[in-house]
Design a protein around this motif. Structure first.
Motif, PDB file in Angstrom:
ATOM      1  N   LEU A 234       0.817  -1.208   0.000  1.00 13.07           N
ATOM      2  CA  LEU A 234       0.000   0.000   0.000  1.00 13.07           C
ATOM      3  C   LEU A 234       0.858   1.269   0.000  1.00 13.07           C
ATOM      4  N   ASP A 235       2.178   1.103  -0.104  1.00 16.87           N
ATOM      5  CA  ASP A 235       3.104   2.239  -0.092  1.00 16.87           C
ATOM      6  C   ASP A 235       2.981   3.050   1.197  1.00 16.87           C
ATOM      7  N   ARG A 236       2.924   2.318   2.294  1.00 17.50           N
ATOM      8  CA  ARG A 236       2.953   2.943   3.625  1.00 17.50           C
ATOM      9  C   ARG A 236       4.216   2.456   4.323  1.00 17.50           C
ATOM     10  N   PRO A 237       5.393   2.959   3.890  1.00 14.69           N
ATOM     11  CA  PRO A 237       6.677   2.360   4.270  1.00 14.69           C
ATOM     12  C   PRO A 237       6.987   2.403   5.763  1.00 14.69           C
ATOM     13  N   GLU A 238       6.689   3.517   6.429  1.00 14.58           N
ATOM     14  CA  GLU A 238       7.025   3.611   7.851  1.00 14.58           C
ATOM     15  C   GLU A 238       6.255   2.569   8.659  1.00 14.58           C
ATOM     16  N   GLU A 239       4.961   2.467   8.385  1.00 15.41           N
ATOM     17  CA  GLU A 239       4.139   1.497   9.105  1.00 15.41           C
ATOM     18  C   GLU A 239       4.545   0.066   8.754  1.00 15.41           C
ATOM     19  N   ALA A 240       4.876  -0.161   7.484  1.00 16.31           N
ATOM     20  CA  ALA A 240       5.293  -1.498   7.054  1.00 16.31           C
ATOM     21  C   ALA A 240       6.565  -1.915   7.775  1.00 16.31           C
ATOM     22  N   ARG A 241       7.519  -0.985   7.845  1.00 12.84           N
ATOM     23  CA  ARG A 241       8.781  -1.297   8.522  1.00 12.84           C
ATOM     24  C   ARG A 241       8.544  -1.613   9.989  1.00 12.84           C
ATOM     25  N   ARG A 242       7.743  -0.792  10.650  1.00 13.90           N
ATOM     26  CA  ARG A 242       7.497  -1.027  12.082  1.00 13.90           C
ATOM     27  C   ARG A 242       6.857  -2.388  12.322  1.00 13.90           C
ATOM     28  N   ALA A 243       5.894  -2.748  11.482  1.00 13.40           N
ATOM     29  CA  ALA A 243       5.216  -4.035  11.658  1.00 13.40           C
ATOM     30  C   ALA A 243       6.198  -5.189  11.454  1.00 13.40           C
ATOM     31  N   GLY A 244       6.991  -5.140  10.371  1.00 15.86           N
ATOM     32  CA  GLY A 244       7.935  -6.218  10.103  1.00 15.86           C
ATOM     33  C   GLY A 244       9.007  -6.325  11.163  1.00 15.86           C
ATOM     34  N   GLU A 245       9.515  -5.184  11.619  1.00 15.78           N
ATOM     35  CA  GLU A 245      10.564  -5.214  12.642  1.00 15.78           C
ATOM     36  C   GLU A 245      10.005  -5.700  13.985  1.00 15.78           C
ATOM     37  N   TYR A 246       8.740  -5.385  14.262  1.00 17.83           N
ATOM     38  CA  TYR A 246       8.147  -5.865  15.510  1.00 17.83           C
ATOM     39  C   TYR A 246       7.949  -7.380  15.468  1.00 17.83           C
ATOM     40  N   ALA A 247       7.618  -7.922  14.292  1.00 21.64           N
ATOM     41  CA  ALA A 247       7.504  -9.378  14.161  1.00 21.64           C
ATOM     42  C   ALA A 247       8.828 -10.052  14.498  1.00 21.64           C
ATOM     43  N   VAL A 248       9.923  -9.477  14.014  1.00 21.08           N
ATOM     44  CA  VAL A 248      11.253 -10.044  14.303  1.00 21.08           C
ATOM     45  C   VAL A 248      11.604  -9.869  15.778  1.00 21.08           C
ATOM     46  N   GLU A 249      11.167  -8.749  16.362  1.00 24.32           N
ATOM     47  CA  GLU A 249      11.403  -8.537  17.791  1.00 24.32           C
ATOM     48  C   GLU A 249      10.661  -9.580  18.623  1.00 24.32           C
ATOM     49  N   LEU A 250       9.426  -9.892  18.227  1.00 22.31           N
ATOM     50  CA  LEU A 250       8.647 -10.899  18.948  1.00 22.31           C
ATOM     51  C   LEU A 250       9.213 -12.300  18.777  1.00 22.31           C
ATOM     52  N   MET A 251       9.745 -12.591  17.582  1.00 22.53           N
ATOM     53  CA  MET A 251      10.233 -13.941  17.292  1.00 22.53           C
ATOM     54  C   MET A 251      11.592 -13.861  16.596  1.00 22.53           C
ATOM     55  N   PRO A 252      12.647 -13.515  17.343  1.00 28.74           N
ATOM     56  CA  PRO A 252      13.983 -13.462  16.738  1.00 28.74           C
ATOM     57  C   PRO A 252      14.565 -14.857  16.549  1.00 28.74           C
ATOM     58  N   ILE A 253      15.569 -14.952  15.712  1.00 27.40           N
ATOM     59  CA  ILE A 253      16.244 -16.236  15.484  1.00 27.40           C
ATOM     60  C   ILE A 253      16.806 -16.782  16.787  1.00 27.40           C
ATOM     61  N   SER A 254      17.273 -15.904  17.668  1.00 27.77           N
ATOM     62  CA  SER A 254      17.841 -16.354  18.946  1.00 27.77           C
ATOM     63  C   SER A 254      16.799 -17.032  19.829  1.00 27.77           C
ATOM     64  N   LYS A 255      15.527 -16.727  19.610  1.00 23.27           N
ATOM     65  CA  LYS A 255      14.458 -17.347  20.403  1.00 23.27           C
ATOM     66  C   LYS A 255      13.987 -18.644  19.776  1.00 23.27           C
ATOM     67  N   ASP A 256      13.938 -18.683  18.461  1.00 25.25           N
ATOM     68  CA  ASP A 256      13.464 -19.872  17.751  1.00 25.25           C
ATOM     69  C   ASP A 256      14.096 -19.864  16.361  1.00 25.25           C
ATOM     70  N   ALA A 257      15.000 -20.796  16.119  1.00 25.33           N
ATOM     71  CA  ALA A 257      15.750 -20.798  14.862  1.00 25.33           C
ATOM     72  C   ALA A 257      14.878 -21.104  13.656  1.00 25.33           C
ATOM     73  N   ILE A 258      13.747 -21.763  13.873  1.00 25.80           N
ATOM     74  CA  ILE A 258      12.838 -22.071  12.772  1.00 25.80           C
ATOM     75  C   ILE A 258      11.950 -20.865  12.462  1.00 25.80           C
ATOM     76  N   LEU A 259      11.164 -20.450  13.432  1.00 21.11           N
ATOM     77  CA  LEU A 259      10.237 -19.348  13.207  1.00 21.11           C
ATOM     78  C   LEU A 259      10.972 -18.023  13.032  1.00 21.11           C
ATOM     79  N   GLY A 260      12.092 -17.877  13.701  1.00 22.43           N
ATOM     80  CA  GLY A 260      12.839 -16.630  13.618  1.00 22.43           C
ATOM     81  C   GLY A 260      13.379 -16.348  12.230  1.00 22.43           C
ATOM     82  N   GLN A 261      13.903 -17.389  11.566  1.00 20.60           N
ATOM     83  CA  GLN A 261      14.428 -17.144  10.219  1.00 20.60           C
ATOM     84  C   GLN A 261      13.291 -16.817   9.246  1.00 20.60           C
TER      85      GLN A 261
END
Length: 326
Positions: A234-261
């Motif tokens: 939808l070309d809403r880059p700031e919101e898109a970035r925040r959502a994607g980065e929060y997903a990684v914050e919730l499930m980082p590779i260090s927490k779960d190597a399967i879901l994190g990657q």
């Protein structure tokens, strides 16, 4: 009543593993179970699963091989072999395990999904993947539907994906790994066709659904990855970035190597879509250096990486890691 009871410790292992993702506690319980039942395939499978989640790949493979020796006809261990070997980019071995799982249990949907996605990762084409999916029994499966639409997008055949979506009667395709609104898939197909208005309508519908789901389950990382993809389209880059980065914050590779990657891959796709190409390339480089569902053949195939195609650093990564597939 019986503190050393192996079956009790095995049950506690799965309690901590499945209920809380407390992999350290689960490992302790599975280890206690194996002291009393050294060849118990369920406790061995538990140790394998913990090692997989913690990224202890050699240990994971070792315990999985023990399971297979104890019960060569166990379709679950064969399927899991395809899971871990695919991540390790040992694609020929992953193929063997997926086909072995199918031969043992021909209605095992996950084995078809893993085998087909393994082919795409391996050779960057969709022919073998499609043939394997077409050989699957007629079973309702969110995984197979989702992968089939992805194959259409990989082949730059969005009309085929849209036709497939017309047969889907669900608001979303969900599994423990992902939550994909069907309107998001529609938006992706329409965007490839450059039908901008229709794509926007579909994406806005997907965002509405995801925001409702997030209000009910605010810690579900899958929802934020999907939301980020929709907002990027939808070309809403700031919101898109925040959502994607929060997903990684919730499930980082260090927490779960399967879901994190998987979340890291989704964030890289968001970065690519919103034009943050250095960040996308950084994530791709990291993912190529570890076990993950990223491969050079898939990077060459998937249209989501088109913004990176002519970038020297991206081309250098394809060259550097291009000989790693086996």
């Amino acid at each position: 009543l019986q503190p050393g009871l192996p079956e009790g410790h095995r049950a506690l292992g799965y309690y901590h593993y499945r209920g809380f993702r407390d992999y350290d506690r689960a490992r302790e319980e599975f280890s206690l179970a194996l002291e009393g039942l050294p060849n118990d395939e369920h406790a061995l499978a538990g140790i394998y699963a913990v090692n997989k989640r913690q990224g202890r790949w050699d240990e994971a493979v070792k315990h999985l091989e023990r399971c297979a020796r104890i019960d060569p006809k166990n379709w679950i261990s064969a399927t899991e072999g395809a899971v871990v070997l695919r991540l390790l980019r040992r694609y020929a071995e992953a193929e063997t395990e997926a086909l072995r799982a199918i031969s043992i249990a021909p209605d095992n949907v996950l084995a078809y999904f893993l085998g087909a996605s393994n082919y795409v990762l391996w050779d960057g084409t969709t022919d073998r993947a499609r043939r394997l999916l077409e050989s699957a029994p007629s079973i309702e499966s969110a995984r197979i539907t989702y992968l089939s639409i992805l194959l259409d997008l990989y082949d730059r055949a969005p009309d085929a994906g849209l036709a497939r979506l017309e047969e889907v009667r669900l608001e979303s395709l969900t599994y423990q790994d992902w939550f994909i609104p069907t309107k998001l898939l529609e938006c992706m197909c329409l965007s490839e066709k450059e039908e901008i208005h229709a794509a926007r309508v579909a994406c806005e519908s997907a965002v509405d659904l995801l925001e409702r789901e997030i209000s009910a389950r605010p810690q579900d990382h899958r929802l934020y990855s999907a939301l980020g993809r929709a907002l990027a389209l939808l070309d809403r880059p700031e919101e898109a970035r925040r959502a994607g980065e929060y997903a990684v914050e919730l499930m980082p590779i260090s927490k779960d190597a399967i879901l994190g990657q998987q979340q890291a891959i989704e964030l890289a796709k968001i970065y690519s879509r919103i034009g943050e190409l250095d960040k996308a390339t950084n994530m791709i480089e990291e993912l190529l250096s570890i076990p993950s569902e990223i491969s050079v053949p898939l990077l060459r195939l998937d249209p989501v990486w088109d913004p990176l195609r002519d970038k020297p650093r991206f081309q250098a990564l394809l060259e550097e890691y291009g000989e790693d597939s086996t």
